[in-house]
Design a protein around this motif. Structure first.
Motif, mmCIF file in Angstrom:
data_model
loop_
_atom_site.group_PDB
_atom_site.id
_atom_site.type_symbol
_atom_site.label_atom_id
_atom_site.label_comp_id
_atom_site.label_asym_id
_atom_site.label_seq_id
_atom_site.Cartn_x
_atom_site.Cartn_y
_atom_site.Cartn_z
ATOM 1 N N SER A 187 0.885 -1.350 0.052
ATOM 2 C CA SER A 187 0.055 -0.058 0.071
ATOM 3 C C SER A 187 0.737 1.274 -0.051
ATOM 4 C CB SER A 187 -1.016 -0.124 1.196
ATOM 5 O OG SER A 187 -1.766 -1.058 1.195
ATOM 6 N N ARG A 188 1.884 1.102 0.945
ATOM 7 C CA ARG A 188 2.883 2.411 0.672
ATOM 8 C C ARG A 188 3.502 2.678 -0.767
ATOM 9 N NH1 ARG A 188 4.159 0.618 6.100
ATOM 10 N NH2 ARG A 188 5.958 -0.594 5.171
ATOM 11 N N GLY A 189 3.884 1.351 -1.411
ATOM 12 C CA GLY A 189 4.330 1.563 -2.595
ATOM 13 C C GLY A 189 3.476 2.110 -3.603
ATOM 14 N N LEU A 190 2.262 1.820 -3.424
ATOM 15 C CA LEU A 190 1.238 2.361 -4.223
ATOM 16 C C LEU A 190 1.139 3.722 -4.000
ATOM 17 C CD1 LEU A 190 -2.202 0.482 -5.418
ATOM 18 C CD2 LEU A 190 -2.099 3.064 -4.399
ATOM 19 N N MET A 191 0.922 4.202 -2.777
ATOM 20 C CA MET A 191 0.772 5.583 -2.499
ATOM 21 C C MET A 191 1.841 6.448 -2.991
ATOM 22 S SD MET A 191 -1.990 6.208 -0.843
ATOM 23 C CE MET A 191 -1.256 7.807 -0.215
ATOM 24 N N ILE A 192 3.243 5.974 -2.802
ATOM 25 C CA ILE A 192 4.304 6.647 -3.452
ATOM 26 C C ILE A 192 4.162 6.732 -4.951
ATOM 27 C CG2 ILE A 192 7.160 6.825 -3.523
ATOM 28 C CD1 ILE A 192 6.936 5.523 -0.773
ATOM 29 N N VAL B 233 1.770 6.505 -6.923
ATOM 30 C CA VAL B 233 0.729 7.707 -7.452
ATOM 31 C C VAL B 233 1.141 8.992 -6.956
ATOM 32 C CG1 VAL B 233 -1.834 8.310 -7.166
ATOM 33 C CG2 VAL B 233 -1.371 5.752 -7.179
ATOM 34 N N GLY B 234 1.620 9.159 -5.828
ATOM 35 C CA GLY B 234 1.941 10.531 -5.506
ATOM 36 C C GLY B 234 3.026 11.230 -6.273
ATOM 37 N N LEU B 235 3.706 10.238 -6.619
ATOM 38 C CA LEU B 235 4.903 10.927 -7.640
ATOM 39 C C LEU B 235 4.356 11.180 -9.076
ATOM 40 C CD1 LEU B 235 7.989 8.667 -6.623
ATOM 41 C CD2 LEU B 235 7.750 11.112 -6.040
ATOM 42 N N GLY B 236 3.584 10.467 -9.453
ATOM 43 C CA GLY B 236 2.702 10.609 -10.649
ATOM 44 C C GLY B 236 1.858 11.880 -10.743
ATOM 45 N N GLU C 116 -8.240 0.179 3.941
ATOM 46 C CA GLU C 116 -7.958 0.500 5.341
ATOM 47 C C GLU C 116 -7.313 1.964 5.662
ATOM 48 O OE1 GLU C 116 -5.396 -2.092 7.236
ATOM 49 O OE2 GLU C 116 -6.925 -3.762 6.876
ATOM 50 N N LYS C 117 -7.937 2.824 6.233
ATOM 51 C CA LYS C 117 -7.747 4.105 6.585
ATOM 52 C C LYS C 117 -7.493 4.850 5.079
ATOM 53 C CE LYS C 117 -4.705 3.103 10.454
ATOM 54 N NZ LYS C 117 -3.227 3.164 11.117
ATOM 55 N N GLN C 118 -8.492 4.780 4.434
ATOM 56 C CA GLN C 118 -8.734 5.274 3.313
ATOM 57 C C GLN C 118 -8.628 6.944 3.208
ATOM 58 O OE1 GLN C 118 -12.158 5.120 0.327
ATOM 59 N NE2 GLN C 118 -10.813 3.329 -0.472
ATOM 60 N N ALA C 119 -9.266 7.548 4.327
ATOM 61 C CA ALA C 119 -9.313 8.808 4.417
ATOM 62 C C ALA C 119 -7.833 9.595 4.495
ATOM 63 C CB ALA C 119 -10.229 9.311 5.338
ATOM 64 N N THR C 120 -7.152 8.676 5.140
ATOM 65 C CA THR C 120 -5.624 9.167 5.459
ATOM 66 C C THR C 120 -4.790 9.213 4.363
ATOM 67 O OG1 THR C 120 -5.711 8.390 7.838
ATOM 68 C CG2 THR C 120 -3.692 8.574 6.833
ATOM 69 N N ALA C 121 -5.140 8.098 3.539
ATOM 70 C CA ALA C 121 -4.396 8.098 2.318
ATOM 71 C C ALA C 121 -4.723 9.200 1.468
ATOM 72 C CB ALA C 121 -4.837 6.607 1.614
ATOM 73 N N LEU C 122 -6.114 9.263 1.172
ATOM 74 C CA LEU C 122 -6.558 10.436 0.109
ATOM 75 C C LEU C 122 -5.806 11.780 0.705
ATOM 76 C CD1 LEU C 122 -10.264 9.429 -0.229
ATOM 77 C CD2 LEU C 122 -8.188 9.371 -1.963
ATOM 78 N N SER C 123 -5.836 11.977 2.073
ATOM 79 C CA SER C 123 -5.385 13.384 2.539
ATOM 80 C C SER C 123 -3.908 13.401 2.251
ATOM 81 C CB SER C 123 -5.326 13.425 4.079
ATOM 82 O OG SER C 123 -4.647 12.319 4.733
ATOM 83 N N VAL C 124 -3.106 12.271 2.028
ATOM 84 C CA VAL C 124 -1.648 12.183 1.704
ATOM 85 C C VAL C 124 -1.354 12.457 0.352
ATOM 86 C CG1 VAL C 124 0.543 10.805 1.480
ATOM 87 C CG2 VAL C 124 -0.793 10.473 3.369
ATOM 88 N N LEU D 271 11.875 14.198 -15.304
ATOM 89 C CA LEU D 271 12.436 12.877 -15.832
ATOM 90 C C LEU D 271 12.660 11.977 -14.518
ATOM 91 C CD1 LEU D 271 14.815 13.986 -18.452
ATOM 92 C CD2 LEU D 271 12.476 13.153 -18.690
ATOM 93 N N PRO D 272 13.308 12.309 -13.445
ATOM 94 C CA PRO D 272 13.449 11.294 -12.349
ATOM 95 C C PRO D 272 12.264 11.044 -11.709
ATOM 96 C CG PRO D 272 14.353 13.464 -11.857
ATOM 97 C CD PRO D 272 14.066 13.442 -13.262
ATOM 98 N N PHE D 273 11.283 12.262 -11.371
ATOM 99 C CA PHE D 273 9.950 11.707 -10.779
ATOM 100 C C PHE D 273 9.233 10.714 -11.600
ATOM 101 C CE2 PHE D 273 10.788 16.070 -9.066
ATOM 102 C CZ PHE D 273 10.493 16.018 -7.734
ATOM 103 N N ALA D 274 9.285 10.802 -13.080
ATOM 104 C CA ALA D 274 8.350 10.038 -13.935
ATOM 105 C C ALA D 274 8.966 8.858 -13.892
ATOM 106 C CB ALA D 274 8.194 10.640 -15.260
ATOM 107 N N ALA D 275 10.307 8.492 -14.023
ATOM 108 C CA ALA D 275 10.927 7.264 -14.081
ATOM 109 C C ALA D 275 10.478 6.400 -12.856
ATOM 110 C CB ALA D 275 12.275 7.472 -14.261
ATOM 111 N N ALA D 276 10.879 7.195 -11.516
ATOM 112 C CA ALA D 276 10.590 6.614 -10.301
ATOM 113 C C ALA D 276 9.266 5.891 -10.050
ATOM 114 C CB ALA D 276 11.010 7.247 -9.056
ATOM 115 N N SER D 277 8.145 6.877 -10.574
ATOM 116 C CA SER D 277 6.622 6.535 -10.331
ATOM 117 C C SER D 277 6.339 5.350 -11.334
ATOM 118 C CB SER D 277 5.813 7.683 -10.860
ATOM 119 O OG SER D 277 4.473 7.649 -10.907
ATOM 120 N N PHE D 278 7.019 5.216 -12.569
ATOM 121 C CA PHE D 278 6.692 4.302 -13.304
ATOM 122 C C PHE D 278 7.308 2.990 -12.681
ATOM 123 C CE2 PHE D 278 7.681 1.405 -17.041
ATOM 124 C CZ PHE D 278 6.729 1.408 -17.728
#
Length: 464
Positions: free
Chosen positions: A5-10, A12-15, A126-134, A167-174
């Protein structure tokens, strides 16, 4: 929250941060782009126009496409598109090619914003509201630090850096998205057995084309006339074609079964319409400051890109500090008091800008920036709460789409007005004229916020 879940959050966030980051960084690069391509302000302002016009069209379209083809797929494609556009943009031989790549970049980043929230809602239970706030921190934080980040990049390198930094943001997110975002499970019936005509009708290709062509033609005609100092047959023709296409677009949207922008919702739900109008005005005010002040500081006051970025940071920091406070306040009192205070602060900030003169201390600009920053933090929570309160649950998806369209139209309007007021070159006289326009707009917004309060009190009295 587990590792997946943390990996998914990061991922999506970087993207999703790429869209607000790229829309805000360019605000401190306008003056440098004028020098680099030897163009006037009205022409260079298309680097702003193009991004927001493309975003206004691409985000609702890609949201619909993700339902048909899968959110993970659209997210990954968006990262690839944004990466390629950011790689090629620094090598643009002319301003036309830069604008083309800016549009491609906007489409790519919009693909991620359109599906990022949905990915979290679907895959994090789980803790979806917290995830959306992040994710909100990624979005608002990127917009807040954009001018400062852009100023730093211009100081260290040049305008090319505001594209290369993606470039580094897009590569890391991908990399993280491929690993942590689960594969799509799109029903076969949703993507098979349809003819090309059915696909075009489903996405309302005609409506998208009419909206894009009409808006671009109208803006090209008006801005080109202002830039050249006279109205030619070509300018008038382009503007007239734009108005005709937009009129045809409205007629088409009212008749089609699957509209790109469901205009009937505005008539059916007037309270929701009111929120969208206010949100358009809020974004017009905020982004007029966001785009206008950096050019004022650099062109009129001769402040460096680095120091401009530092001064603009006060806008973002005040917004970030105000948002969580606004959330707690709105939970207790509702959105009306926060939105009224926001309108008052915007009015104060606009009047303060009118009172400035060429000899005013540069640091005094921070007073206006703080007022608009706090008001933006209040609006980011208050307007969303007002939308939910005024929109029936059955059409909340449509309401959210219209809400985002209002955001981009307000942003486009801000760039349009600034480019129209400036006579080819940013000047103090033009800046003061813009400040007067903002003051009048803020007064209208304050009247609308006050009227909402009175209407709420009347409704409460009638219900007793």
């Amino acid at each position: 929250m587990n590792a997946s879940s943390r990996g998914l959050m990061i991922a999506v966030g970087l993207g999703i941060l790429l869209n607000p980051l790229n829309s805000s960084m360019v605000s401190v690069a306008i003056a440098r782009l004028q020098q680099a391509y030897r163009l006037d302000y009205a022409v260079v302002s298309w680097v702003i126009f193009s991004f927001y016009i493309a975003s206004a069209i691409a985000q609702p379209v890609m949201g619909k496409a993700s339902d048909l083809f899968g959110r993970r797929r659209i997210f990954l494609i968006g990262l690839v598109v944004a990466f390629i556009a950011s790689l090629l943009a620094p090598m643009s031989p002319n301003f036309g090619s830069l604008i083309s790549l800016r549009i491609v970049q906007s489409i790519g980043t919009s693909m991620m914003v359109a599906v990022g929230m949905a990915l979290v809602r679907i895959h994090i239970t789980e803790k979806q509201a917290t995830a959306l706030s992040v994710l909100s921190v990624f979005l608002s934080g990127a917009a807040a630090i954009g001018p400062f980040f852009g100023g730093m990049l211009l100081y260290i390198w040049d305008w090319q850096a505001i594209f290369a930094v993606n470039l580094p943001f897009a590569a890391a997110s991908f990399f993280l998205a491929r690993r942590y975002i689960p594969k799509d499970e799109v029903p076969a019936s949703a993507v098979r057995g349809k003819t090309l005509r059915q696909w075009l009708d489903l996405i309302d290709a005609a409506g998208i084309a009419l909206f894009a062509a009409g808006l671009v033609a109208l803006l090209v005609g008006v801005l080109s006339a202002k830039s050249s100092g006279h109205i030619s047959v070509w300018h008038a023709g382009a503007g007239l074609i734009g108005l005709v296409l937009l009129a045809v677009f409205v007629r088409h949207e009212l008749r089609t079964a699957s509209p790109f922008i469901p205009l009937r919702a505005f008539a059916n739900y007037p309270a929701m319409t009111r929120v969208n109008v206010e949100f358009l005005l809020v974004n017009f005010l905020f982004y007029s400051i966001f785009f206008g002040l950096p050019s004022y500081l650099q062109t009129v006051r001769h402040v460096s890109e680095l120091h401009t970025g530092l001064l603009m940071l006060s806008l973002g920091l005040c917004s970030l500090v105000a948002s969580p406070i606004a959330g707690r306040w709105i939970d207790r009192k509702g959105p009306r008091p926060a939105l009224l205070l926001s309108a008052i602060l915007m009015t104060f900030g606009s009047v303060w800008l009118v009172t400035l003169n060429p000899n005013s201390p540069v640091i005094s600009v921070c007073i206006a920036l703080a007022a608009f920053g706090i008001s933006n933090g209040l609006n980011s929570v208050g307007m969303q709460a007002a939308l939910f309160a005024s929109s029936p649950k059955a059409i909340i998806g449509v309401a959210s789409g219209l809400f985002n369209t209002s955001r981009y139209l307000g942003t486009i309007l801000s760039s349009f007005v600034i480019g129209l007021v400036m006579d080819g070159q940013f000047s103090f006289a033009g800046f003061r004229a813009v400040a007067i326009i903002l003051t009048l707009t803020a007064l209208i917004l304050m009247w609308m916020s006050r009227r909402r309060r009175n209407m709420a009190q009347l409704d409460k009295a009638q219900s007793v």
